[in-house]
Design an enzyme around this catalytic site. Structure first.
Site, PDB file in Angstrom:
ATOM      1  N   PRO A 131       3.318   0.217  -8.079  1.00  0.00           N
ATOM      2  CA  PRO A 131       2.410   1.244  -6.959  1.00  0.00           C
ATOM      3  C   PRO A 131       1.627   2.019  -7.855  1.00  0.00           C
ATOM      4  O   PRO A 131       2.241   2.855  -8.622  1.00  0.00           O
ATOM      5  CB  PRO A 131       3.599   1.818  -6.052  1.00  0.00           C
ATOM      6  CG  PRO A 131       4.970   0.934  -6.445  1.00  0.00           C
ATOM      7  CD  PRO A 131       4.605   0.239  -7.692  1.00  0.00           C
ATOM      8  N   GLU A 132       0.596   2.399  -7.609  1.00  0.00           N
ATOM      9  CA  GLU A 132      -0.601   3.364  -7.956  1.00  0.00           C
ATOM     10  C   GLU A 132      -0.735   4.245  -6.864  1.00  0.00           C
ATOM     11  O   GLU A 132      -0.358   4.314  -5.953  1.00  0.00           O
ATOM     12  CB  GLU A 132      -1.601   2.870  -8.828  1.00  0.00           C
ATOM     13  CG  GLU A 132      -1.329   1.734  -9.835  1.00  0.00           C
ATOM     14  CD  GLU A 132      -2.352   1.062 -10.532  1.00  0.00           C
ATOM     15  OE1 GLU A 132      -3.681   1.642 -10.526  1.00  0.00           O
ATOM     16  OE2 GLU A 132      -2.311   0.060 -11.272  1.00  0.00           O
ATOM     17  N   HIS A 171      18.876  -5.639  -3.213  1.00  0.00           N
ATOM     18  CA  HIS A 171      17.890  -4.822  -3.677  1.00  0.00           C
ATOM     19  C   HIS A 171      17.656  -3.451  -2.908  1.00  0.00           C
ATOM     20  O   HIS A 171      16.946  -2.880  -3.235  1.00  0.00           O
ATOM     21  CB  HIS A 171      16.479  -5.414  -3.946  1.00  0.00           C
ATOM     22  CG  HIS A 171      16.688  -6.556  -4.751  1.00  0.00           C
ATOM     23  ND1 HIS A 171      17.119  -6.845  -6.143  1.00  0.00           N
ATOM     24  CD2 HIS A 171      16.295  -7.845  -4.428  1.00  0.00           C
ATOM     25  CE1 HIS A 171      16.714  -7.910  -6.584  1.00  0.00           C
ATOM     26  NE2 HIS A 171      16.438  -8.777  -5.572  1.00  0.00           N
ATOM     27  N   ARG A 183      13.643  -3.889  -9.382  1.00  0.00           N
ATOM     28  CA  ARG A 183      13.895  -3.774 -10.743  1.00  0.00           C
ATOM     29  C   ARG A 183      14.923  -2.499 -10.916  1.00  0.00           C
ATOM     30  O   ARG A 183      15.202  -2.096 -12.062  1.00  0.00           O
ATOM     31  CB  ARG A 183      12.656  -3.557 -11.594  1.00  0.00           C
ATOM     32  CG  ARG A 183      11.771  -4.747 -11.473  1.00  0.00           C
ATOM     33  CD  ARG A 183      10.825  -5.041 -12.688  1.00  0.00           C
ATOM     34  NE  ARG A 183       9.830  -5.810 -12.617  1.00  0.00           N
ATOM     35  CZ  ARG A 183       8.959  -6.162 -13.329  1.00  0.00           C
ATOM     36  NH1 ARG A 183       8.719  -5.255 -14.460  1.00  0.00           N
ATOM     37  NH2 ARG A 183       8.096  -7.139 -13.394  1.00  0.00           N
TER      38      ARG A 183
END
Length: 280
Positions: free
Chosen positions: A2-3, A92, A111
């Site tokens: 995500p930017e 997750h 992650r």
């Protein structure tokens, strides 16, 4: 990853979904997500807090609570999932915010790189990661003269310099590649060798690319969805990122991919030539 456009879209989504909701309890399933304070204190302090506003600084989300600021960085694959009922919790799911109305907000991160920090009310600007950020890429904040001076002070290649968030914040791998293509600048061009006209065009390209990406809801790469479970649409406008081998939209030359500062980098070898220039 995500930017800025994706994080801004998440912010807007959360504002629609959980604004004014009150936290009944917080479950921490992966303690390393929480930077500070310690997990038991973090959970205790959040009880009874109401989401009053959602802000963003660079790629940081800032949840404005009754008495605190909750700072959240999504890193590589973090995302928020909201459930009115019948929540899905899988391996997750690492943080769960239970609300007094029975709904809940899950923080999901494959992650486990994302981080959350709780600070005193209106003190998020003093958080170390936020203090180091450059201006937001808006015309009234991202000033050309300051940008030009910053470039002149660095001999680094332009791509990694733009990625470090200090000259302007919010640019990640995707949007640096796109802005450099739009400005016709090679990603390895030394920053201090850019001509004034190139700096001007690059400055405009950064603002334009990010504005258009925000309007499109960001870029969906692989399966990244925003807080509303929606995919962004800017990937349909990408000119170089992920376009290896495809013809350049300006000149038809195949787009190539190289490594710059350990990051996969896409550019047009015809439109974006590397120029050897003496120090000005």
């Amino acid at each position: 990853m995500p930017e800025l456009p994706e994080v801004e879209t998440v912010r807007k989504g959360l504002e629609k979904l959980v604004l004014n909701k009150t936290i009944e309890s917080v479950e921490i399933l992966w303690p390393r997500i929480i930077e500070s304070p310690e997990v038991p204190i973090f959970s205790t302090l959040l009880k009874g807090q109401r989401f009053e506003k959602f802000e963003r600084r660079g790629k940081f989300l800032i949840f404005k609570l009754t008495d605190y600021d909750l700072i959240s960085h999504l890193r590589m694959e973090g995302k928020y999932e909201y459930f009115e009922s019948d929540p899905i919790v899988d391996k997750h799911t690492h943080v769960i915010f239970h609300f007094t109305d029975g709904s809940q907000l899950n923080y999901h991160d494959v992650r486990k790189f994302g981080r959350m920090t709780l600070v005193d009310k209106d003190q998020s600007a003093a958080y170390k990661g936020i203090m180091q950020l450059g201006p937001e890429p808006k015309p009234e904040l991202f000033l050309l003269e300051a940008f030009e001076q910053g470039l002149k002070r660095s001999k680094k290649a332009i791509k990694p310099l733009l990625l470090d968030q200090k000259l302007v914040t919010g640019l990640g791998n995707i949007y640096v590649d796109e802005a450099l293509w739009q400005a016709k600048i090679h990603p390895e061009q030394p920053a201090d060798s850019l001509m004034p006209t190139e700096v001007d065009v690059l400055h405009e390209a950064i603002i334009d690319v990010l504005e258009r990406a925000v309007e499109a809801g960001g870029t969906t790469i692989r399966t990244y969805l925003n807080a509303l479970g929606e995919a962004g649409k800017f990937q349909m406008s990408l000119n170089v990122y992920g376009q290896t081998g495809n013809p350049c939209g300006r000149c038809g030359t195949p787009i190539v991919k190289i490594k710059v500062a350990q990051r996969g980098t896409h550019f047009c070898p015809q439109c974006q030539k590397l120029h050897v220039r003496s120090n000005k």
